[in-house]
Design a protein around this motif. Structure first.
Motif, PDB file in Angstrom:
ATOM      1  N   UNK A 169       0.818  -1.213   0.000  1.00  0.00           N
ATOM      2  CA  UNK A 169       0.000   0.000   0.000  1.00  0.00           C
ATOM      3  C   UNK A 169       0.851   1.261   0.000  1.00  0.00           C
ATOM      4  N   UNK A 170       0.358   2.292  -0.696  1.00  0.00           N
ATOM      5  CA  UNK A 170       1.025   3.587  -0.756  1.00  0.00           C
ATOM      6  C   UNK A 170       0.342   4.525   0.228  1.00  0.00           C
ATOM      7  N   UNK A 171       1.137   5.180   1.064  1.00  0.00           N
ATOM      8  CA  UNK A 171       0.577   6.047   2.092  1.00  0.00           C
ATOM      9  C   UNK A 171       1.246   7.421   2.094  1.00  0.00           C
ATOM     10  N   UNK A 172       0.493   8.411   2.563  1.00  0.00           N
ATOM     11  CA  UNK A 172       1.000   9.771   2.696  1.00  0.00           C
ATOM     12  C   UNK A 172       0.472  10.366   3.993  1.00  0.00           C
ATOM     13  N   UNK A 173       1.364  10.863   4.799  1.00  0.00           N
ATOM     14  CA  UNK A 173       0.980  11.508   6.055  1.00  0.00           C
ATOM     15  C   UNK A 173       0.464  12.917   5.773  1.00  0.00           C
ATOM     16  N   UNK A 174      -0.693  13.250   6.344  1.00  0.00           N
ATOM     17  CA  UNK A 174      -1.234  14.597   6.171  1.00  0.00           C
ATOM     18  C   UNK A 174      -0.304  15.642   6.796  1.00  0.00           C
ATOM     19  N   UNK A 175       0.375  15.260   7.858  1.00  0.00           N
ATOM     20  CA  UNK A 175       1.323  16.170   8.501  1.00  0.00           C
ATOM     21  C   UNK A 175       2.496  16.472   7.583  1.00  0.00           C
ATOM     22  N   UNK A 176       3.028  15.411   6.940  1.00  0.00           N
ATOM     23  CA  UNK A 176       4.146  15.612   6.013  1.00  0.00           C
ATOM     24  C   UNK A 176       3.699  16.459   4.821  1.00  0.00           C
ATOM     25  N   UNK A 177       2.501  16.210   4.318  1.00  0.00           N
ATOM     26  CA  UNK A 177       1.980  16.995   3.199  1.00  0.00           C
ATOM     27  C   UNK A 177       1.953  18.478   3.558  1.00  0.00           C
ATOM     28  N   UNK A 178       1.434  18.795   4.726  1.00  0.00           N
ATOM     29  CA  UNK A 178       1.366  20.191   5.156  1.00  0.00           C
ATOM     30  C   UNK A 178       2.768  20.792   5.257  1.00  0.00           C
ATOM     31  N   UNK A 179       3.683  20.063   5.871  1.00  0.00           N
ATOM     32  CA  UNK A 179       5.040  20.579   6.062  1.00  0.00           C
ATOM     33  C   UNK A 179       5.749  20.806   4.728  1.00  0.00           C
TER      34      UNK A 179
END
Length: 210
Positions: free
Chosen positions: A70-80
């Motif tokens: 699965x491919x995942x993306x942290x919303x926190x990392x996206x914001x940063x």
């Protein structure tokens, strides 16, 4: 007997079409869900620490060595990442990233390609395409492909990676069009040997064609 064989053949085609459509619908659903959650982050109503689920690698990503994880993306990392001074962008710019990841412009190795790769997708901020840095991450209970890098990348810079021998996949037709565009502004890319890039692009063989 011939009639039975014919019916069996027709049924097999129908089943194949159903599987393909189901797979595509599933990807659309994942993309729609991502867009829905993204709108919540923009509105400030997404739960803190949310993890976006972006589906699984398609044939192109699998062909360059990504595992079926699965491919995942942290919303926190996206914001940063969106707020970094050297390449700021609007979070809305990555709407439809789930679909865009499955049809990249290019994929390049980043160190050990078995651990990380840089994927150039067609989503843009202003005139720059997004680079998606994808890493294979090992957790205690589950392995995932995590997106750690996500920002607009200057076209000349990633075209130069072709010269550096980092190419794992290239959409030849679309990259050729980009090379033609770069020739119009040669003063902006004086360091880039476009003739060499074009030559390497022409001879490059994508993994699915080998």
């Amino acid at each position: 007997i011939h009639t039975l064989l014919w019916f069996a053949f027709i049924i097999s085609i129908m089943n194949a079409d159903h599987i393909m459509n189901s797979s595509r619908n599933s990807l659309d659903e994942v993309n729609d869900q991502f867009n829905h959650e993204l709108s919540k982050q923009i509105a400030g109503t997404l739960p803190k620490g949310h993890i976006y689920r972006l589906g699984y690698p398609g044939n192109i990503l699998l062909s360059t060595g990504f595992p079926d994880l699965p491919i995942e993306l942290s919303s926190t990392r996206l914001y940063e990442k969106s707020k970094q001074d050297n390449h700021p962008y609007e979070i809305i710019d990555i709407r439809n990233i789930v679909l865009s990841l499955q049809s990249p412009l290019a994929i390049f190795s980043y160190g050990d390609k078995e651990k990380s790769q840089n994927v150039i997708i067609e989503l843009k901020h202003k005139s720059k395409y997004f680079l998606v840095g994808m890493f294979i991450t090992y957790y205690k209970e589950i392995d995932v492909i995590s997106i750690r890098g996500l920002f607009p990348k200057d076209t000349a810079e990633w075209l130069n990676w072709i010269i550096q021998g980092k190419s794992l996949y290239l959409n030849k037709q679309k990259i050729q069009a980009l090379i033609d565009q770069q020739r119009i502004n040669l003063a902006d890319v004086a360091y880039l040997d476009l003739n060499l890039v074009e030559s390497l692009l022409e001879t490059f063989v994508n993994p699915l064609q080998r």
